[in-house]
Design an enzyme around this catalytic site. Structure first.
Site, PDB file in Angstrom:
ATOM      1  N   LYS A  13     -79.811  33.473 -21.891  1.00  0.00           N
ATOM      2  CA  LYS A  13     -79.278  32.448 -23.283  1.00  0.00           C
ATOM      3  C   LYS A  13     -80.335  31.864 -23.744  1.00  0.00           C
ATOM      4  CE  LYS A  13     -77.086  29.654 -19.753  1.00  0.00           C
ATOM      5  NZ  LYS A  13     -77.275  30.802 -18.040  1.00  0.00           N
ATOM      6  N   ARG A  88     -70.201  24.383 -17.986  1.00  0.00           N
ATOM      7  CA  ARG A  88     -70.939  24.966 -16.498  1.00  0.00           C
ATOM      8  C   ARG A  88     -68.808  25.514 -15.841  1.00  0.00           C
ATOM      9  NH1 ARG A  88     -76.020  25.221 -16.955  1.00  0.00           N
ATOM     10  NH2 ARG A  88     -77.968  27.011 -15.901  1.00  0.00           N
ATOM     11  N   ARG A 127     -90.372  34.979 -14.354  1.00  0.00           N
ATOM     12  CA  ARG A 127     -90.840  33.179 -14.706  1.00  0.00           C
ATOM     13  C   ARG A 127     -90.954  32.363 -13.615  1.00  0.00           C
ATOM     14  NH1 ARG A 127     -85.315  30.984 -17.188  1.00  0.00           N
ATOM     15  NH2 ARG A 127     -84.773  30.274 -15.028  1.00  0.00           N
ATOM     16  N   ARG A 133     -91.401  27.160 -12.260  1.00  0.00           N
ATOM     17  CA  ARG A 133     -90.146  25.782 -12.451  1.00  0.00           C
ATOM     18  C   ARG A 133     -89.865  26.450 -10.968  1.00  0.00           C
ATOM     19  NH1 ARG A 133     -85.644  27.459 -16.897  1.00  0.00           N
ATOM     20  NH2 ARG A 133     -84.127  26.870 -14.772  1.00  0.00           N
ATOM     21  N   ARG A 144     -77.761  29.727  -7.112  1.00  0.00           N
ATOM     22  CA  ARG A 144     -77.764  29.325  -8.445  1.00  0.00           C
ATOM     23  C   ARG A 144     -76.688  30.581  -9.217  1.00  0.00           C
ATOM     24  NH1 ARG A 144     -82.894  28.912 -11.641  1.00  0.00           N
ATOM     25  NH2 ARG A 144     -81.429  28.557 -13.177  1.00  0.00           N
TER      26      ARG A 144
HETATM   27  P1  B4P Z   1     -83.788  32.910 -19.635  1.00  0.00           P
HETATM   28  O1  B4P Z   1     -83.478  33.209 -21.475  1.00  0.00           O
HETATM   29  O2  B4P Z   1     -84.713  30.746 -19.709  1.00  0.00           O
HETATM   30  O3  B4P Z   1     -82.061  32.111 -19.514  1.00  0.00           O
HETATM   31  P2  B4P Z   1     -81.049  31.435 -19.164  1.00  0.00           P
HETATM   32  O4  B4P Z   1     -79.937  32.001 -19.126  1.00  0.00           O
HETATM   33  O5  B4P Z   1     -81.276  30.744 -20.364  1.00  0.00           O
HETATM   34  O6  B4P Z   1     -81.304  29.964 -18.387  1.00  0.00           O
HETATM   35  P3  B4P Z   1     -80.695  29.301 -16.699  1.00  0.00           P
HETATM   36  O7  B4P Z   1     -79.497  29.673 -16.502  1.00  0.00           O
HETATM   37  O8  B4P Z   1     -82.340  30.118 -15.373  1.00  0.00           O
HETATM   38  O9  B4P Z   1     -81.114  27.840 -17.076  1.00  0.00           O
HETATM   39  P4  B4P Z   1     -80.528  26.639 -17.337  1.00  0.00           P
HETATM   40  O10 B4P Z   1     -81.760  26.064 -18.627  1.00  0.00           O
HETATM   41  O11 B4P Z   1     -79.301  26.598 -18.189  1.00  0.00           O
HETATM   42  O12 B4P Z   1     -83.976  33.877 -19.157  1.00  0.00           O
HETATM   43  C1  B4P Z   1     -84.059  34.107 -17.969  1.00  0.00           C
HETATM   44  C2  B4P Z   1     -85.679  34.523 -18.026  1.00  0.00           C
HETATM   45  O13 B4P Z   1     -85.333  36.374 -18.662  1.00  0.00           O
HETATM   46  C3  B4P Z   1     -86.971  34.265 -19.016  1.00  0.00           C
HETATM   47  O14 B4P Z   1     -88.027  34.512 -18.570  1.00  0.00           O
HETATM   48  C4  B4P Z   1     -86.746  35.384 -20.046  1.00  0.00           C
HETATM   49  O15 B4P Z   1     -88.181  35.278 -20.784  1.00  0.00           O
HETATM   50  C5  B4P Z   1     -86.661  36.491 -19.581  1.00  0.00           C
HETATM   51  N1  B4P Z   1     -85.486  37.721 -20.103  1.00  0.00           N
HETATM   52  C6  B4P Z   1     -84.243  37.026 -21.258  1.00  0.00           C
HETATM   53  N2  B4P Z   1     -83.569  38.023 -21.739  1.00  0.00           N
HETATM   54  C7  B4P Z   1     -84.558  38.852 -21.381  1.00  0.00           C
HETATM   55  C8  B4P Z   1     -84.300  40.554 -21.279  1.00  0.00           C
HETATM   56  N3  B4P Z   1     -83.856  40.557 -22.090  1.00  0.00           N
HETATM   57  N4  B4P Z   1     -84.995  41.425 -21.052  1.00  0.00           N
HETATM   58  C9  B4P Z   1     -86.314  41.029 -19.492  1.00  0.00           C
HETATM   59  N5  B4P Z   1     -86.053  39.743 -19.867  1.00  0.00           N
HETATM   60  C10 B4P Z   1     -85.653  38.347 -20.190  1.00  0.00           C
HETATM   61  O16 B4P Z   1     -80.162  25.540 -16.137  1.00  0.00           O
HETATM   62  C11 B4P Z   1     -81.024  25.167 -15.186  1.00  0.00           C
HETATM   63  C12 B4P Z   1     -80.364  24.182 -14.286  1.00  0.00           C
HETATM   64  O17 B4P Z   1     -79.784  22.797 -15.182  1.00  0.00           O
HETATM   65  C13 B4P Z   1     -79.115  24.454 -13.356  1.00  0.00           C
HETATM   66  O18 B4P Z   1     -79.240  25.579 -12.557  1.00  0.00           O
HETATM   67  C14 B4P Z   1     -78.676  23.539 -13.543  1.00  0.00           C
HETATM   68  O19 B4P Z   1     -78.960  22.372 -12.195  1.00  0.00           O
HETATM   69  C15 B4P Z   1     -78.752  22.104 -14.485  1.00  0.00           C
HETATM   70  N6  B4P Z   1     -77.446  22.415 -15.632  1.00  0.00           N
HETATM   71  C16 B4P Z   1     -77.701  23.031 -17.455  1.00  0.00           C
HETATM   72  N7  B4P Z   1     -76.618  23.055 -17.737  1.00  0.00           N
HETATM   73  C17 B4P Z   1     -76.544  21.858 -16.481  1.00  0.00           C
HETATM   74  C18 B4P Z   1     -74.768  21.558 -16.380  1.00  0.00           C
HETATM   75  N8  B4P Z   1     -73.809  21.911 -18.530  1.00  0.00           N
HETATM   76  N9  B4P Z   1     -73.902  21.252 -15.586  1.00  0.00           N
HETATM   77  C19 B4P Z   1     -74.466  21.084 -15.287  1.00  0.00           C
HETATM   78  N10 B4P Z   1     -75.877  21.305 -14.697  1.00  0.00           N
HETATM   79  C20 B4P Z   1     -76.899  21.870 -15.346  1.00  0.00           C
END
Ligand code: B4P
Length: 190
Positions: A13, A88, A127, A133, A144
């Site tokens: 995302k 979420r 990552r 992290r 998660r």
């Molecule tokens: P990202 O792009 O970083 O993943 P994400 O889905 O955005 O992040 P995530 O769900 O982990 O965390 P968030 O910050 O929202 O990609 C992951 C990895 O994959 C990266 O290293 C990237 O380089 C790699 N990658 C991406 N695309 C790729 C591809 N095509 N091929 C290979 N590699 C690839 O949330 C973190 C925490 O915050 C949650 O657990 C929760 O505790 C809290 N939180 C956030 N929002 C909340 C909410 N609304 N309510 C309650 N808690 C919340």
């Protein structure tokens, strides 16, 4: 355009939101980034959020809603935004709708990025090696994923019911996934 990005932890995302922001010139609102910045600056919000995030759980809804209310009332989001990591759960989805209705700005597109569970565990492990992290250990990542299945996956059906859901396959290279997203949103390459 008001876009909500949905997908499991590590589905990409944040990665795809960064590309969309560049393409559409819209503000990026990542609740994960807002929370990590608050933890880093050791604010009251950060202190409340840190232990919850380190267990891989969701920060309480009332905290998140207050945060979103404040952010979505700012002038830079009046022409649209890319929302990444919120809602979420169904309570957050309902609260977001109420808030956006009040602001006269309903969600135009909810985009679900579908990725296989083992791929996301692999990406998160990569990552963890790169960024260290505190919520990226394998044990926390699995928690998660479990919380995602129980609480976040129903949000996909919620948006499908409202007729604004699209799905893209999140496997493959980052730019390949982005091309699919561009196709779904019918954005022409600049
Ligand atoms: P990202 O792009 O970083 O993943 P994400 O889905 O955005 O992040 P995530 O769900 O982990 O965390 P968030 O910050 O929202 O990609 C992951 C990895 O994959 C990266 O290293 C990237 O380089 C790699 N990658 C991406 N695309 C790729 C591809 N095509 N091929 C290979 N590699 C690839 O949330 C973190 C925490 O915050 C949650 O657990 C929760 O505790 C809290 N939180 C956030 N929002 C909340 C909410 N609304 N309510 C309650 N808690 C919340």
């Amino acid at each position: 355009m008001r876009i909500v990005l949905l997908g499991a932890p590590g589905s990409g995302k944040g990665t795809q939101a960064a590309l969309l922001v560049r393409e559409l010139d819209l503000p990026h609102i990542s609740t994960g980034e807002v929370l990590r910045a608050a933890v880093k600056s050791d604010t009251l919000l950060g202190r409340k959020a840190k232990a919850v995030m380190d267990r891989g759980e969701l920060v309480p809804d009332e905290v998140m809603l207050g945060l979103m209310d404040e952010r979505l009332s700012q002038p830079d989001v009046q022409d649209g935004f890319i929302l990444d990591g919120y809602p979420r759960n169904l309570a957050q989805a309902g609260a977001l709708d109420e808030l956006l209705e009040r602001l006269g700005q309903p969600v135009d597109e909810a985009l679900q990025i579908d990725v296989d569970q083992e791929s996301v565990i692999r990406r998160i492990a990569n990552r963890a090696r790169r960024e260290g992290r505190s919520d990226d250990s394998e044990e926390v990542a699995r928690n998660r994923m479990k919380i995602y299945d129980e609480q976040t996956a129903p949000v996909v059906d919620y948006y499908a019911g409202k007729g604004v859901l699209s799905r893209v396959l999140g496997e493959g290279a980052v730019d390949e996934v982005f091309r699919r997203i561009r196709g779904v949103l019918q954005i022409r390459s600049r």
